[in-house]
Design a protein around this motif. Structure first.
Motif, short mmCIF file in Angstrom:
data_model
loop_
_atom_site.label_atom_id
_atom_site.label_comp_id
_atom_site.label_asym_id
_atom_site.label_seq_id
_atom_site.Cartn_x
_atom_site.Cartn_y
_atom_site.Cartn_z
N LEU A 124 -10.78 3.33 -24.46
CA LEU A 124 -10.99 2.93 -23.08
C LEU A 124 -12.41 2.40 -22.87
O LEU A 124 -13.30 2.66 -23.68
N LEU A 125 -12.59 1.68 -21.77
CA LEU A 125 -13.88 1.12 -21.40
C LEU A 125 -14.62 2.07 -20.47
O LEU A 125 -14.00 2.71 -19.62
N SER A 126 -15.93 2.11 -20.59
CA SER A 126 -16.75 2.84 -19.61
C SER A 126 -16.76 2.03 -18.31
O SER A 126 -16.38 0.85 -18.29
N ALA A 127 -17.24 2.65 -17.24
CA ALA A 127 -17.36 1.94 -15.96
C ALA A 127 -18.25 0.71 -16.13
O ALA A 127 -17.95 -0.37 -15.60
N GLU A 128 -19.34 0.85 -16.89
CA GLU A 128 -20.25 -0.27 -17.11
C GLU A 128 -19.56 -1.41 -17.86
O GLU A 128 -19.68 -2.57 -17.50
N GLN A 129 -18.80 -1.06 -18.90
CA GLN A 129 -18.07 -2.09 -19.67
C GLN A 129 -17.01 -2.76 -18.81
O GLN A 129 -16.81 -3.97 -18.88
N TYR A 130 -16.30 -1.98 -17.99
CA TYR A 130 -15.26 -2.54 -17.13
C TYR A 130 -15.87 -3.48 -16.08
O TYR A 130 -15.36 -4.57 -15.85
N ALA A 131 -16.97 -3.06 -15.46
CA ALA A 131 -17.64 -3.91 -14.47
C ALA A 131 -18.09 -5.22 -15.11
O ALA A 131 -17.97 -6.29 -14.51
N ALA A 132 -18.60 -5.15 -16.33
CA ALA A 132 -19.02 -6.37 -17.04
C ALA A 132 -17.82 -7.28 -17.29
O ALA A 132 -17.91 -8.50 -17.14
N MET A 133 -16.67 -6.69 -17.64
CA MET A 133 -15.45 -7.48 -17.84
C MET A 133 -15.03 -8.17 -16.54
O MET A 133 -14.67 -9.35 -16.54
N LEU A 134 -15.10 -7.45 -15.43
CA LEU A 134 -14.73 -8.04 -14.13
C LEU A 134 -15.62 -9.24 -13.80
O LEU A 134 -15.14 -10.22 -13.24
N ARG A 135 -16.89 -9.15 -14.13
CA ARG A 135 -17.80 -10.25 -13.82
C ARG A 135 -17.44 -11.51 -14.61
O ARG A 135 -17.75 -12.61 -14.18
N ARG A 136 -16.76 -11.33 -15.74
CA ARG A 136 -16.37 -12.49 -16.56
C ARG A 136 -15.06 -13.12 -16.08
O ARG A 136 -14.70 -14.19 -16.55
N LEU A 137 -14.32 -12.44 -15.23
CA LEU A 137 -13.00 -12.96 -14.78
C LEU A 137 -13.17 -14.09 -13.80
O LEU A 137 -14.08 -14.19 -13.06
#
Length: 137
Positions: A124-137
């Motif tokens: 799973l992704l950490s909150a920080e990794q998930y937030a970074a993924m969202l910024r790329r969408l």
């Protein structure tokens, strides 16, 4: 672009730090037993107003990658893909009766399942990794 400007692109998206995330926009709270699972605010926004939630039976065995819940909105029908393996212990019948709970409070009252996790560590992704993924969408 500075980080502040990037954050401004998604001013209302909440990504709680204590949760872990899948790249299919599912959150897991493994700090409790059984683990709690739901969809992220991003997923709820993408789906739009939910009108129907098809939950599995308590006792169902799931593997990571299984489509375990069907979420139906006015826009689409989407599966919830389990990011973890285990056994369903509880389902949120209130969310099934009133799917708008998921849209209104995806990280609280809008939880979807509680699963007794298998021993294997989910990827799973950490909150920080998930937030970074969202910024790329």
């Amino acid at each position: 672009m500075s980080n502040n400007e990037q954050e401004d692109d998604r001013p209302n998206l909440e990504v709680p730090d204590h949760l872990e995330y899948s790249d299919e926009h599912v959150w897991v709270d493994a700090s409790v037993d059984p683990a709690v699972i739901g969809i992220t605010e991003y997923a709820a926004n993408q789906l739009g107003d939910l009108v129907f939630v098809d939950l599995p039976e308590v006792g169902t065995r799931v593997e990571a990658g299984d489509e375990i819940v069907e979420l139906e909105s006015s826009k689409a029908v989407e599966p919830l893909v389990s990011p973890v393996a285990g056994t369903v212990r509880y389902v949120n019948r209130e969310a099934a009766d009133d799917p708008s709970i998921i849209n209104g409070d995806p990280y609280g009252e809008g939880w979807i399942l509680k699963i007794a996790l298998d021993d294997d560590e989910p990827d799973l992704l950490s909150a920080e990794q998930y937030a970074a993924m969202l910024r790329r969408l």
